[in-house]
Design an enzyme around this catalytic site. Sequence first.
Site, PDB file in Angstrom:
ATOM      1  CE1 TYR A   1      -4.266  -1.554   0.757  1.00  0.00           C
ATOM      2  CE2 TYR A   1      -2.883  -3.235   2.080  1.00  0.00           C
ATOM      3  CZ  TYR A   1      -4.068  -2.699   1.282  1.00  0.00           C
ATOM      4  OH  TYR A   1      -5.133  -3.716   1.291  1.00  0.00           O
TER       5      TYR A   1
ATOM      6  CE1 TYR B   1      -2.074  -7.046   3.774  1.00  0.00           C
ATOM      7  CE2 TYR B   1      -2.764  -6.585   1.554  1.00  0.00           C
ATOM      8  CZ  TYR B   1      -2.793  -6.558   2.946  1.00  0.00           C
ATOM      9  OH  TYR B   1      -4.092  -6.126   3.435  1.00  0.00           O
TER      10      TYR B   1
ATOM     11  NE  ARG C   1      -6.701 -10.462   4.355  1.00  0.00           N
ATOM     12  CZ  ARG C   1      -7.665  -9.760   3.904  1.00  0.00           C
ATOM     13  NH1 ARG C   1      -7.500  -8.271   4.417  1.00  0.00           N
ATOM     14  NH2 ARG C   1      -8.900 -10.007   3.604  1.00  0.00           N
TER      15      ARG C   1
ATOM     16  CG  HIS D   1      -8.058  -7.422  -0.059  1.00  0.00           C
ATOM     17  ND1 HIS D   1      -6.837  -8.121   0.118  1.00  0.00           N
ATOM     18  CD2 HIS D   1      -7.901  -6.429   0.701  1.00  0.00           C
ATOM     19  CE1 HIS D   1      -6.365  -7.456   1.274  1.00  0.00           C
ATOM     20  NE2 HIS D   1      -6.813  -6.314   1.721  1.00  0.00           N
TER      21      HIS D   1
ATOM     22  CG  HIS E   1      -9.762  -2.248   1.526  1.00  0.00           C
ATOM     23  ND1 HIS E   1     -10.035  -2.806   2.685  1.00  0.00           N
ATOM     24  CD2 HIS E   1      -8.391  -2.575   1.031  1.00  0.00           C
ATOM     25  CE1 HIS E   1      -8.835  -3.353   2.838  1.00  0.00           C
ATOM     26  NE2 HIS E   1      -7.964  -3.276   1.977  1.00  0.00           N
TER      27      HIS E   1
END
Length: 242
Positions: free
Chosen positions: A108, A147, A157, A160, A162
């Site tokens: 991120y 990640y 995870r 995905h 959000h």
Amino acid sequence: MHADSEFVARDPAAHPPALTPIYKTSVFRAPHRPLLSLQNSLSEVTGPAFGQHELGPLDNDLVRNYAQAGGAPVGERIIVHGRVLDGSARPVPGVLVEFWQANAGGRYRHRNDNYDAPIDPNFGGCGRCLTDAEGRYAFRTVKPGPYPYRNRVNDWRPAHIHFSVFGSGFAQRLITQMYFEGDPLIRHDSILQTVPDPAAQQRLVALLDLNASVPLHTLAYRWDIVLRGGRSTLFENRLQGN
């Protein structure tokens, strides 16, 4: 999604309990006392009203909206599209849909993300759009990477994205995550496994949609967001009901 709408009781067979030790963060976040119902102010339930003029021309194109001159983000280009529907399968127009994600390496663009995958200088990882008269939304991006995260010794995870969906007021913001069909990490994800109903889990998974893809260029995934009813999408912050 209207100010005078009634809540339907949360279905405990489908929704995860607030305290789910397999996802250790829930141990600290789960409420220890009964929840309080707070009266919303008039401004919270009547505004804001979003219009197309408030969006930038590249807000729904994550491939281009942060790219430097002559640059492009690394990763598999994809289109994500679908409809926002109510419990009777009717379209919900004029909804502000926001989305944010990791880059293709699973990183991120956030100062608290210390995963050692590289930051992509051409990818910001966030955007927004409004649903049209038929409740449709669409955006272009790169497929996010998985990640690791500090839950169990080797938890990862799945890929995905959000989502945030606004209703007719600030008090009607709903937040959730979308996963991708065929991802082998889905069945190992401690967060998704807090959802006890397999059918509810599947409603969080976007399906490959070759009919909406751009041949020789971009794959597409379809994911509809259902706000109410028995087949509603699960939202992370809708604690009071469905």
